[in-house]
Structures are given as structure tokens and as C-alpha cells.
Design a protein around this motif. Structure first.
Motif, PDB file in Angstrom:
ATOM      1  N   VAL A  36     -50.719  -1.203 -43.615  1.00  0.00           N
ATOM      2  CA  VAL A  36     -50.857  -0.952 -42.173  1.00  0.00           C
ATOM      3  C   VAL A  36     -51.661   0.317 -41.960  1.00  0.00           C
ATOM      4  CG1 VAL A  36     -49.641  -0.482 -40.023  1.00  0.00           C
ATOM      5  CG2 VAL A  36     -48.661  -2.079 -41.695  1.00  0.00           C
ATOM      6  N   SER A  37     -52.735   0.206 -41.163  1.00  0.00           N
ATOM      7  CA  SER A  37     -53.504   1.392 -40.785  1.00  0.00           C
ATOM      8  C   SER A  37     -53.239   1.669 -39.319  1.00  0.00           C
ATOM      9  CB  SER A  37     -54.997   1.148 -40.971  1.00  0.00           C
ATOM     10  OG  SER A  37     -55.288   1.037 -42.318  1.00  0.00           O
ATOM     11  N   SER A  38     -52.796   2.893 -39.024  1.00  0.00           N
ATOM     12  CA  SER A  38     -52.456   3.207 -37.643  1.00  0.00           C
ATOM     13  C   SER A  38     -53.149   4.480 -37.199  1.00  0.00           C
ATOM     14  CB  SER A  38     -50.951   3.411 -37.498  1.00  0.00           C
ATOM     15  OG  SER A  38     -50.301   2.194 -37.704  1.00  0.00           O
ATOM     16  N   PHE A  52     -53.360  -1.938 -37.388  1.00  0.00           N
ATOM     17  CA  PHE A  52     -53.732  -3.253 -37.911  1.00  0.00           C
ATOM     18  C   PHE A  52     -53.295  -3.359 -39.355  1.00  0.00           C
ATOM     19  CE2 PHE A  52     -57.594  -0.668 -38.570  1.00  0.00           C
ATOM     20  CZ  PHE A  52     -57.794  -0.831 -39.930  1.00  0.00           C
ATOM     21  N   ASP A  53     -53.046  -4.611 -39.759  1.00  0.00           N
ATOM     22  CA  ASP A  53     -52.908  -4.885 -41.186  1.00  0.00           C
ATOM     23  C   ASP A  53     -53.949  -5.953 -41.519  1.00  0.00           C
ATOM     24  OD1 ASP A  53     -51.877  -7.306 -40.359  1.00  0.00           O
ATOM     25  OD2 ASP A  53     -49.804  -6.852 -40.911  1.00  0.00           O
ATOM     26  N   PRO A  78     -45.210  -4.675 -35.768  1.00  0.00           N
ATOM     27  CA  PRO A  78     -45.868  -5.540 -34.769  1.00  0.00           C
ATOM     28  C   PRO A  78     -44.883  -6.279 -33.866  1.00  0.00           C
ATOM     29  CG  PRO A  78     -46.159  -6.390 -37.013  1.00  0.00           C
ATOM     30  CD  PRO A  78     -45.570  -5.036 -37.127  1.00  0.00           C
ATOM     31  N   ARG A  79     -43.620  -6.394 -34.305  1.00  0.00           N
ATOM     32  CA  ARG A  79     -42.662  -7.107 -33.462  1.00  0.00           C
ATOM     33  C   ARG A  79     -42.360  -6.346 -32.180  1.00  0.00           C
ATOM     34  NH1 ARG A  79     -37.865  -8.006 -37.489  1.00  0.00           N
ATOM     35  NH2 ARG A  79     -38.511  -5.900 -37.980  1.00  0.00           N
ATOM     36  N   PRO A  86     -54.053 -11.859 -33.709  1.00  0.00           N
ATOM     37  CA  PRO A  86     -54.722 -11.946 -35.007  1.00  0.00           C
ATOM     38  C   PRO A  86     -56.022 -11.146 -34.976  1.00  0.00           C
ATOM     39  CG  PRO A  86     -54.186 -14.117 -34.145  1.00  0.00           C
ATOM     40  CD  PRO A  86     -53.916 -13.141 -33.056  1.00  0.00           C
ATOM     41  N   ASN A  87     -56.385 -10.578 -36.096  1.00  0.00           N
ATOM     42  CA  ASN A  87     -57.640  -9.807 -36.131  1.00  0.00           C
ATOM     43  C   ASN A  87     -58.835 -10.640 -35.702  1.00  0.00           C
ATOM     44  OD1 ASN A  87     -56.430  -7.455 -37.020  1.00  0.00           O
ATOM     45  ND2 ASN A  87     -56.542  -8.089 -39.177  1.00  0.00           N
TER      46      ASN A  87
END
Ligand SMILES: Nc1ncnc2c1ncn2[C@@H]1O[C@H](COP(=O)(O)OP(=O)(O)OP(=O)(O)O)[C@@H](O)[C@H]1O
Length: 734
Positions: A36-38, A52-53, A78-79, A86-87
Motif C-alpha cells: 500500500v502506498s499512501s 493505492f495498492d 480500503p474498507r 479499481p486502478n
């Protein structure tokens, strides 16, 4: 699955149309885990986190330690996201630095608000976890082959599977454009300066998201496409221009595409544009229209001196603003077929899918008078467009003379052109004569009704119950068949094979799974036979572009294997003997030319499963199999039977109707017994090629082996479920 996966969990909550950032204190960029990049930002003065992952992008409230619950940061889950997509639905991401930090810009398509839970910005609602969705999908997929067809459990498992597959294929109904502008700022100017590499990390974050949005390295789609946009202002209900500017253009521009927009001014305009367009100048042609414009583009490209190269290089992305929009329904699925947003996404991220091109020849002597004598204004315009697309079969000098005359789009000039043996045009969708042509072309005055006009036309045509007086000859060839069970197996194998397609998205038989070798071999043999056989084509050699005729032209004599009288084709399907077809004595299933001995109400042939949203007429059509799917509506089926066939038409079960014969063939020829203009014929005789008016005259059709029409596709195949054959009629022995 090939192509971007669009169906993973979607953000449940209401996204604002434009989310604007402002100054706010939190401005740390962090990576929560390896996948995960935040980045912690502020949006409208409130702390937020963009993450995003490998699969998803999400926007959540909070993100600093103040929001941590039990040591875990909910914003990184993400929940708990406010937007989660979706990306594949991310269109654009970039970081613009400034002296206060800078702005992160992310543009994406997101599903609409959940009406039952209209949470405002930064509300929380947990969607089903990604893990449980994926697990249930895998379970359903593994049940796929086990599910017994007749049992209720089997039905339930299958419905669930279809629902899940649809979720993957197109869960994005009514997605809308969301623009996020988030600020990356210091807490207080001069006091907490930005960390040294913070801007750099934000830039990297935006670039990585962009890479994920446009696909994995090897199969990445080039962003920022340069698109030629052609808008038909009169297609379908006539809202093309308005729909483009309100729904399509904002999405294309949000993705950073550059647009060269042109509104067509007359019928045939698309064709002449395709004839002269610089085939290296654009990444794709976007058609804001129905299928008619694609038909023009196909014919315009094929007619060029560099026709084969033009068809190879140019990709078309349809935006559905016509009536039937069959191509969009096949590419995006029946539920999403009219979605402007998904069609726009296809123009931005779709990959080339090669469609078969059908070669159609007609006697030139029959087509010229029809063009000049037409009294219907629209038909005349369309006929002129079609004739501008015909390809001469003559010598170079004759061809040049014809081209000059055709370029003038002037019927008298055309008639001064040297007489040619036959005309040669192209089709990618359907050919129809009899009932289905009357439905298509005889309902143009109801254009404002959109695709509802077709059902009205069908009911009217069935009640009129007019026989279609034509002679039909068919060449099943080595790989043609009348066996529906066999066709179904081929489609199932193809679908398995296409799942493993990655970057090529060719749609051809090379994508077939392990069980496909036999069919692939047949096609391979057919290709070899074709390339080594001399050009028959009425002795006139090759046509003026790259199209070559494997089965000759409409003018060639039809003959059996040893010149004897042609055999009668046995249309009986051993796997489905429940039609009104009489059992013919002495009928065979020859691979060469044979005649059809059945009274029909209409002939319908096609290369794509859906011909409209509510009609999957050719469920076993395949790209790249070298075969046409033919449906003969049997006159003896009666009115009631044909009306009953409407039930299940959108699911493809119409091909199991008692009043229908369905088969695959390499080529066929239709010779009308009545002349164009005969008062007994509706509209003086209607012949529809891809839904376009075509001179009512004999025609011969085959699938071209060397030309393909490239359209953009998000999925690399037609989005349509495998047809379930209905239960055999009560009392039948099968
Ligand atoms: N400016 C124009 N004026 C008149 N006709 C036009 C113009 N531009 C395009 N056309 C013609 O309009 C016809 C119909 O176009 P289109 O296919 O977009 O709509 P449709 O027939 O309603 O939809 P579908 O083919 O999907 O059922 C085409 O044959 C095209 O040649």
C-alpha cells in the motif's frame, strides 16, 4: 481475465463531483506496508489519505495518528474508504509542486452514490472486503464446471457466477467523473517546513499510480492518446453532439487526451474522412455515432490504395449514440453497452481487438440502376455512400476512372464510369434480407425511439408474415457446421483461451485453449488452402486494394465437386432436432456449395453475438474463426412461434426456436427472385448490410482472411455470457 479488471470492490459512498483541497495541517507521506502506498493530504481543509495498492485506489478521511484505532490507521484500509475504485478507473494522476507544498491531482471514474445510504463527504461505510469478494469469486469459478445444468442448485450457482463475472466485466454502471485536488502543505509556514524529500515522494506516488492505472509494464497502454473524434449529429435520437460535450469530452480531457473533433455534415462523410485520414496521426478514431459510422470507416479504410495497412494501423473506439449500437453492446456488455463513461474509458485505455471483415460482392449492373432510381431521399444518400465505397474489380485504368467518378459522389458521373463486373464492399456486423432487413431499415422513421424501434418493427413484420422470396446457396466449408452443440463447445473453448490473453488481445483462434487444436487446425488448413489457391474472382484478378476473394464473386458459377447439380443442404441439427424443418430425403451436409431448400421469412447473417441490446442473434459468433453465423427464419414457423421467440432473445436462446435454423458457413450467396422496385417488396426491396441501405440485388458474402477491422476493447473479447440451451420442448424424444 484479460484487460483491466474493473470489477473489484467499489467505493460505496457518495463521491462529490469535484473534491477540492485547501490548506491543512497534515502533510506526511508514508508507506503503510509493502503493497500500500499512501500520501496524507488535506482536502477542503480536512485531513485525508490517498492510497493505492496493486488493484485499488482509495480516498479516506484522516490518516494521521489522531485517527488511529487500536493502533491501526483506518484510512489505510480500503474498507473504510469514501471512494474506492479499481486502478483501471483512474484516468490521471500528477503532482504539481509549489512554494507551499503542492497539489496532487487525481481524476477517476467512480460509481454513483448509494441511494439507500447517501453519506456525505468523508462518511464511512465498509464495502465487502476485497478478500472475501475474491474468495467468493474463486469458489464460484471452481463450481463452474461442476454445476449440473438442470438442478436448481446448478442454476443458482450459475446465476451467481454470471453476476460475479459481470461484476468483473463491467460493474461501473453510471460511473461518473471525479476530480480530486489535494494539497500537500506545511503545517504552518516557516515553522514546519516540508520534509526534504516530501515533494519528491509525492511525485513518485503520482507517477506510480499512473503506471498502475495504465496497466503493467509489458502490457501498458500509452496514456494521453491523440484522438480523432467523429460525431454523427443525426445518428439514433440525434443527440450525438450534446452527449459528446456533456458526457464524453470531460472524461477524455480529464485523462489528458488531445482531441481533433469533426462533426459529419452528410451521409458518406465518415467514409471520405477514412479514405484520406493520415493513418499515422492518431492513436484512434472515436466515433460518436451508431454502427453506421463504423461501417463507413471500415469501407473508407479498405478502399484506400494502402487499405491493408490502414486497417492494420487504425483503431476505432465507438461511443454509442446511434440506435442499435451493436458494436458497443458487444464490446461493453449488454448492461453497459450504452454507457458513455465506459465507452470513453475504452477510448482512453482500450487495446486493439481484431474483428473479422466480410467481403460482399454484388453485380455492378444491378447496383448502378438501383442507385439512380431510388426515390427515397435517405436511401439515396446512403446508397450513394455505399457506392462510393465499392471497390472495382477491374483493371487499374478502369479503377482510376471509377474512383474519379465515385469521388464526385454524383450518380450521373458514376453511371458514366466504365461498367464493372461486380462491386465489392465490406461488412463487420450483419447482413439481412427479408424480415430483419425490414425491421432495421423499415423503421427509420421511428429513429427518435432509439432501439425500441426494432421491437415495434419485428412485431409488425411477424404479423405481416411475408415470405422472403430468395434463392440461398451456402458453402459450409471444412469448418462450417449445423451442430449447435459443437458451436457452443467452440465458444466455451475460445472463452477459456481468451482468459489467458494478455497483451495482444488479438481475439483470434491463437487464443484458444487446449481443446481448440482441432478447430485451430481447420482454420490453419483453410488459410493454407486460401493462400495457395489461384484468384478466381471472375477472372479479373485482384481487387484494387488488399481484399482477396477465397470463394469467388457473386458472378462466378456455383458448382459441385464434379460440376454436377448442386446438392441440397441438410439443415437438420443432430444436437437440436426441434425445429419445423422438414426431413429432406437425400439431403447431405456437403462442404462445397449447396442449395437451401426451405421457405424462409428472412435471412440474417452476422459476425458479432449481439445485434442490439435485446437481441443476441448470433451467440456462437467468434472473431477469427473465418466463419459467418447464419440464422434463417423459417416461414413455416408461423406468427405465434416467431413472437414467442422474443422471449429470451437477449439471452441468445432465440437460436433454439422452432422457427429458426442456425449454422456456420464459410460463404453464402443470396439471389432475390423479385427485382428491386417490385411493389410486392417492402420499400421496393430492402437489403441491410451493417444496418445500412444496400441495393436490392444478388449478393455473395465470405469472411476475408487477410483483412481485419480493429476496434478498441477493454476486455479483449465480446462481453456476452455463454448461452444456456433451453430444455427440449415437452414431448420430444431428445
Ligand atoms: N450529418 C449527417 N447527415 C445525414 N446523415 C449522416 C450525417 N452523418 C452521418 N450520417 C449517416 O447517418 C447514418 C446513421 O448513423 P448511425 O449509425 O450513427 O446511427 P443509427 O443508424 O441510428 O445507429 P445504429 O447503426 O447503431 O442503429 C449513417 O449511415 C451515416 O452515413
Amino acid at each position: 481475465m484479460s484487460g483491466p479488471a474493473l470489477g473489484l470492490p467499489r467505493g460505496p459512498d457518495k463521491p462529490s463531483k469535484a473534491v477540492k483541497g485547501g490548506t491543512a495541517p497534515d502533510q506526511t507521506a508514508s508507506t503503510a506496508s509493502s503493497s500500500v502506498s499512501s500520501v496524507h493530504v488535506s482536502i477542503e481543509g480536512k485531513p485525508a489519505t490517498l492510497s493505492f495498492d496493486d488493484d485499488l485506489f482509495w480516498l479516506a478521511r484522516g490518516g494521521s495518528s489522531a485517527h488511529a484505532v487500536n493502533g491501526a490507521d483506518r484510512a489505510l484500509d480500503p474498507r473504510h474508504a469514501y471512494i474506492c475504485v479499481p486502478n483501471a478507473l483512474v484516468l490521471y494522476s500528477s503532482f504539481v509542486p509549489d512554494s507551499d507544498g503542492g497539489s496532487l491531482l487525481v481524476r477517476l471514474l467512480a460509481p454513483p452514490a448509494n441511494q439507500s445510504n447517501p453519506l456525505g463527504p468523508f462518511g464511512f461505510k465498509a464495502p465487502p472486503s476485497k478478500a472475501s469478494q475474491v474468495a467468493s469469486l474463486q469458489t464460484a469459478l471452481s463450481k463452474k464446471n461442476e454445476a449440473p445444468s438442470a438442478s436448481a442448485d446448478g442454476e443458482a450457482a450459475r446465476s451467481k457466477l454470471i453476476a460475479l463475472q459481470e461484476q468483473i466485466q463491467g460493474p461501473c454502471a453510471n460511473v461518473r467523473l471525479v476530480k480530486i485536488e489535494a494539497r500537500l502543505v506545511a503545517k504552518a509556514k516557516g515553522v514546519h517546513a516540508l520534509e526534504e524529500d516530501q515533494q519528491e515522494r509525492a511525485t513518485e506516488w503520482a507517477e506510480k499510480l499512473m503506471r498502475l492505472a495504465y496497466g503493467p509494464e509489458a502490457a501498458a497502454v500509452k496514456p494521453f492518446r491523440h484522438l480523432k473524434v467523429l460525431i454523427n449529429p443525426v445518428g439514433g435520437p440525434g443527440k450525438g453532439v450534446q452527449l459528446f460535450h456533456s458526457k464524453v469530452r470531460p472524461i477524455l480531457e480529464a485523462a489528458g487526451c488531445t482531441l481533433d473533433i469533426q462533426i459529419t455534415t452528410h451521409s458518406g462523410h465518415g467514409l471520405s474522412i477514412a479514405q484520406t485520414i493520415d493513418i499515422n496521426a492518431y492513436d484512434a478514431i472515436v466515433t460518436v455515432s451508431g454502427d453506421g459510422m463504423l461501417h463507413e470507416i471500415l469501407n473508407g479504410l479498405a478502399k484506400r490504395p494502402d487499405g491493408a495497412e490502414a486497417l492494420e494501423k487504425v483503431c476505432v473506439a465507438p461511443i454509442p449514440t446511434g440506435s442499435g449500437n451493436a458494436i458497443s453492446v458487444n464490446l461493453l456488455g449488454v448492461k453497459q453497452g450504452f454507457s458513455m463513461a465506459l465507452a470513453s474509458l475504452n477510448a482512453i485505455k482500450g487495446r486493439p481487438l481484431s474483428l473479422d471483415v466480410c467481403s460482399i460482392t454484388q453485380p455492378r449492373s444491378d447496383t448502378l440502376p438501383a442507385r439512380a432510381s431510388s426515390t427515397d431521399g435517405k436511401a439515396k444518400r446512403k446508397s450513394r455512400a455505399l457506392n462510393a465505397s465499392v471497390v472495382s474489380s477491374a483493371t487499374a485504368s478502369q479503377s482510376a476512372a471509377v474512383d474519379a467518378a465515385e469521388a464526385s459522389s454524383d450518380p450521373p458521373a458514376l453511371e458514366r464510369a466504365p461498367s464493372q463486373a461486380y462491386t465489392h464492399s465490406y461488412s463487420f456486423l450483419t447482413q439481412a434480407i427479408g424480415l430483419m432487413a425490414d425491421v432495421d431499415l423499415g423503421t427509420e422513421h421511428m429513429r427518435a425511439l432509439g432501439d425500441a424501434r426494432f421491437i415495434i418493427g419485428y412485431v409488425g413484420g411477424v404479423l405481416a408474415n411475408t415470405p422472403c422470396e430468395v434463392d440461398i446457396h451456402v458453402k459450409l466449408g471444412a469448418s462450417g457446421t449445423t451442430n449447435r452443440a459443437d458451436m457452443r463447445r467452440r465458444v466455451a473453448r475460445f472463452a477459456e483461451g481468451s482468459q489467458s490473453l494478455d497483451s495482444t488481445h488479438d481475439g483470434g483462434l491463437q487464443a484458444a485453449g487446449s481443446g481448440e487444436e482441432e478447430d485451430a487446425q481447420q482454420v490453419e488448413n483453410a488459410t493454407l488452402e486460401w493462400t495457395s489457391s489461384p484468384q478466381r474472382a471472375n477472372g479479373s484478378g485482384q481487387t484494387s486494394n488488399a481484399a482477396q476473394l477465397r470463394h469467388g464473386s457473386v458472378l462466378d458459377p456455383l458448382s459441385g465437386p464434379s460440376q454436377e447439380a448442386l446438392p441440397v443442404l441438410d439443415l437438420q441439427d443432430p444436437s437440436w432436432p426441434h425445429t419445423v424443418l422438414p426431413v429432406l430425403q437425400g439431403a447431405t451436409t456437403p462442404t462445397g456449395w449447396a442449395k437451401v431448400d426451405a421457405r424462409i421469412s428472412g435471412l440474417y447473417a452476422g459476425k458479432l453475438p449481439y445485434v442490439a441490446r435485446d437481441l443476441m442473434q448470433f451467440p456462437y459468433a467468434l472473431p477469427g474463426d473465418g466463419l459467418l453465423d447464419l440464422a434463417l427464419l423459417l416461414h413455416d414457423g408461423g406468427r405465434a412461434g416467431k413472437l414467442r421467440a422474443i422471449d429470451g432473445a437477449e439471452k441468445g436462446q432465440i437460436i433454439y426456436d422452432r422457427a429458426l435454423s442456425y449454422f456456420k458457413a464459410e460463404a453464402y450467396r443470396v439471389t432475390p427472385r423479385r427485382k428491386a422496385g417490385d411493389k410486392a417488396l417492402k420499400g421496393g426491396g430492402l437489403l441491410s448490410i451493417d444496418g445500412e441501405h444496400t441495393p436490392y440485388a444478388p449478393f455473395q458474402v465470405e469472411v476475408s482472411r487477410n483483412l481485419h477491422f480493429k476496434v478498441l476493447s477493454l476486455f479483449g473479447r465480446f462481453v456476452c455470457p455463454l448461452v444456456e440451451p433451453p430444455a427440449p420442448p415437452a414431448g420430444s424424444s431428445a
